[in-house]
Design a protein around this motif. Sequence first.
Motif, PDB file in Angstrom:
ATOM      1  N   ARG A  32      -4.340  -0.602  -8.908  1.00  0.00           N
ATOM      2  CA  ARG A  32      -3.805   0.759  -8.804  1.00  0.00           C
ATOM      3  C   ARG A  32      -3.286   1.041  -7.398  1.00  0.00           C
ATOM      4  O   ARG A  32      -3.974   0.804  -6.410  1.00  0.00           O
ATOM      5  CB  ARG A  32      -4.886   1.806  -9.138  1.00  0.00           C
ATOM      6  N   HIS A  33      -2.075   1.448  -7.285  1.00  0.00           N
ATOM      7  CA  HIS A  33      -1.576   2.016  -6.044  1.00  0.00           C
ATOM      8  C   HIS A  33      -0.492   3.009  -6.409  1.00  0.00           C
ATOM      9  O   HIS A  33       0.035   2.988  -7.524  1.00  0.00           O
ATOM     10  CB  HIS A  33      -1.094   0.933  -5.063  1.00  0.00           C
ATOM     11  N   SER A  34      -0.174   3.867  -5.475  1.00  0.00           N
ATOM     12  CA  SER A  34       0.761   4.946  -5.807  1.00  0.00           C
ATOM     13  C   SER A  34       2.159   4.413  -6.076  1.00  0.00           C
ATOM     14  O   SER A  34       2.653   3.545  -5.357  1.00  0.00           O
ATOM     15  CB  SER A  34       0.795   5.961  -4.664  1.00  0.00           C
ATOM     16  N   ARG A  79       6.149   5.838  -6.937  1.00  0.00           N
ATOM     17  CA  ARG A  79       6.981   7.043  -6.830  1.00  0.00           C
ATOM     18  C   ARG A  79       8.326   6.906  -7.541  1.00  0.00           C
ATOM     19  O   ARG A  79       9.111   7.850  -7.551  1.00  0.00           O
ATOM     20  CB  ARG A  79       7.148   7.421  -5.353  1.00  0.00           C
ATOM     21  N   GLN A 138       9.875  16.403  -3.651  1.00  0.00           N
ATOM     22  CA  GLN A 138       9.347  15.049  -3.900  1.00  0.00           C
ATOM     23  C   GLN A 138       9.853  14.528  -5.255  1.00  0.00           C
ATOM     24  O   GLN A 138       9.544  15.076  -6.312  1.00  0.00           O
ATOM     25  CB  GLN A 138       7.823  15.059  -3.850  1.00  0.00           C
ATOM     26  N   GLN A 156       9.299  11.996  -7.146  1.00  0.00           N
ATOM     27  CA  GLN A 156       8.493  11.359  -8.205  1.00  0.00           C
ATOM     28  C   GLN A 156       8.313  12.283  -9.417  1.00  0.00           C
ATOM     29  O   GLN A 156       8.099  11.815 -10.530  1.00  0.00           O
ATOM     30  CB  GLN A 156       7.124  10.879  -7.675  1.00  0.00           C
ATOM     31  N   VAL A 170       0.911   8.709  -9.210  1.00  0.00           N
ATOM     32  CA  VAL A 170       0.713   9.063  -7.801  1.00  0.00           C
ATOM     33  C   VAL A 170       0.081  10.462  -7.761  1.00  0.00           C
ATOM     34  O   VAL A 170       0.666  11.412  -8.273  1.00  0.00           O
ATOM     35  CB  VAL A 170       2.026   9.015  -6.969  1.00  0.00           C
ATOM     36  N   PRO A 171      -1.129  10.558  -7.213  1.00  0.00           N
ATOM     37  CA  PRO A 171      -1.731  11.891  -7.107  1.00  0.00           C
ATOM     38  C   PRO A 171      -0.991  12.686  -6.047  1.00  0.00           C
ATOM     39  O   PRO A 171      -0.597  12.137  -5.025  1.00  0.00           O
ATOM     40  CB  PRO A 171      -3.164  11.593  -6.665  1.00  0.00           C
ATOM     41  N   MET A 172      -0.808  13.984  -6.286  1.00  0.00           N
ATOM     42  CA  MET A 172      -0.022  14.798  -5.336  1.00  0.00           C
ATOM     43  C   MET A 172      -0.697  16.136  -5.039  1.00  0.00           C
ATOM     44  O   MET A 172      -1.021  16.885  -5.955  1.00  0.00           O
ATOM     45  CB  MET A 172       1.368  15.089  -5.919  1.00  0.00           C
ATOM     46  N   LEU A 173      -0.824  16.408  -3.758  1.00  0.00           N
ATOM     47  CA  LEU A 173      -1.237  17.753  -3.319  1.00  0.00           C
ATOM     48  C   LEU A 173      -0.137  18.429  -2.510  1.00  0.00           C
ATOM     49  O   LEU A 173      -0.319  19.553  -2.056  1.00  0.00           O
ATOM     50  CB  LEU A 173      -2.517  17.669  -2.482  1.00  0.00           C
ATOM     51  N   GLY A 174       0.962  17.730  -2.334  1.00  0.00           N
ATOM     52  CA  GLY A 174       2.060  18.295  -1.557  1.00  0.00           C
ATOM     53  C   GLY A 174       2.946  19.190  -2.404  1.00  0.00           C
ATOM     54  O   GLY A 174       4.008  18.770  -2.883  1.00  0.00           O
ATOM     55  N   LYS A 184       2.973  -0.467  -2.638  1.00  0.00           N
ATOM     56  CA  LYS A 184       2.311  -1.361  -1.673  1.00  0.00           C
ATOM     57  C   LYS A 184       0.823  -1.458  -1.984  1.00  0.00           C
ATOM     58  O   LYS A 184       0.235  -0.525  -2.546  1.00  0.00           O
ATOM     59  CB  LYS A 184       2.561  -0.903  -0.239  1.00  0.00           C
ATOM     60  N   ALA A 221      -3.289  -1.680  -1.549  1.00  0.00           N
ATOM     61  CA  ALA A 221      -4.194  -0.722  -0.910  1.00  0.00           C
ATOM     62  C   ALA A 221      -4.565  -1.174   0.506  1.00  0.00           C
ATOM     63  O   ALA A 221      -4.820  -2.345   0.744  1.00  0.00           O
ATOM     64  CB  ALA A 221      -5.457  -0.580  -1.752  1.00  0.00           C
ATOM     65  N   ARG A 225      -7.409  -0.161   3.057  1.00  0.00           N
ATOM     66  CA  ARG A 225      -8.613   0.657   3.093  1.00  0.00           C
ATOM     67  C   ARG A 225      -9.587   0.173   4.162  1.00  0.00           C
ATOM     68  O   ARG A 225      -9.577  -0.995   4.547  1.00  0.00           O
ATOM     69  CB  ARG A 225      -9.347   0.589   1.741  1.00  0.00           C
TER      70      ARG A 225
END
Length: 205
Positions: free
Chosen positions: A18-20, A22, A73, A75, A155-159, A191, A193, A195
């Motif tokens: 799992r990675h974001s 867009r 954005q 996405q 892709v989780p988004m808070l923007g 790309k 992760a 971490r």
Amino acid sequence: MQNTLTKTLPVKEAIETRHSIRKYEPTMPKEDLLEILRLGSLAPTAFNAQPARFVVIENPELKEKVKAAAYGQTQITSAPYTIVVYSDMEDVMATVEETSHPLYGDEGKTRQRQTFEGSFGGLSVEQRAVWANTQANIVLGFLMLSARGLGYDTVPMLGFNPAQVKELLGLPEHVQIAALLPVGKAAEEGKSAHRHTVERITRFA
Ligand SMILES: Cc1cc2nc3c(=O)[nH]c(=O)nc-3n(C[C@H](O)[C@H](O)[C@H](O)COP(=O)(O)O)c2cc1C
């Protein structure tokens, strides 16, 4: 538009891959999206309160408006669906008996009502909403891994501007949006992760 529900990833592989993403392919089967929502709804919550709710954005004109509320954005318009994961603790308070396990019968419903009145009745709507948001975030994690496990990306988004998104979706002011979650088949690699190591963030006591 290929249905991939027959092939699922083991949980370890879902987490590791799992990675974001867009950029997305334009379509995915709605039944796969519904399965992702079903799996997400199986996430545990304190007292089994289940305050998470979903709005799935699929309408192209609405996507454009939500994209504008998310500071452009792309996405949002690229993904076939965007799940708006939000919590509605006032709905929980009004219907809390529904969250009591059927095994416990009418007595359980009464106890569940008492528990919620005792734990949350004295809090403000805002305080309850903050608590419910923590629970919706557990669901958000389940959704991302469920999507990946079924071969999809997110892709989780808070923007975004919450007031604007609530208005566009006709959501009441008291709800809290945990995240916008575009979902679909990746049309880019993204790309891997990056971490902290476990050693960096863990100590045994
Ligand atoms: C709660 C949350 C909010 C985020 N908001 C945005 C966002 O608004 N726009 C965006 O492009 N990425 C957003 N991200 C994605 C993060 O930038 C990304 O998860 C992080 O850099 C790690 O990369 P990865 O997801 O590819 O592993 C958000 C992630 C989380 C968990």
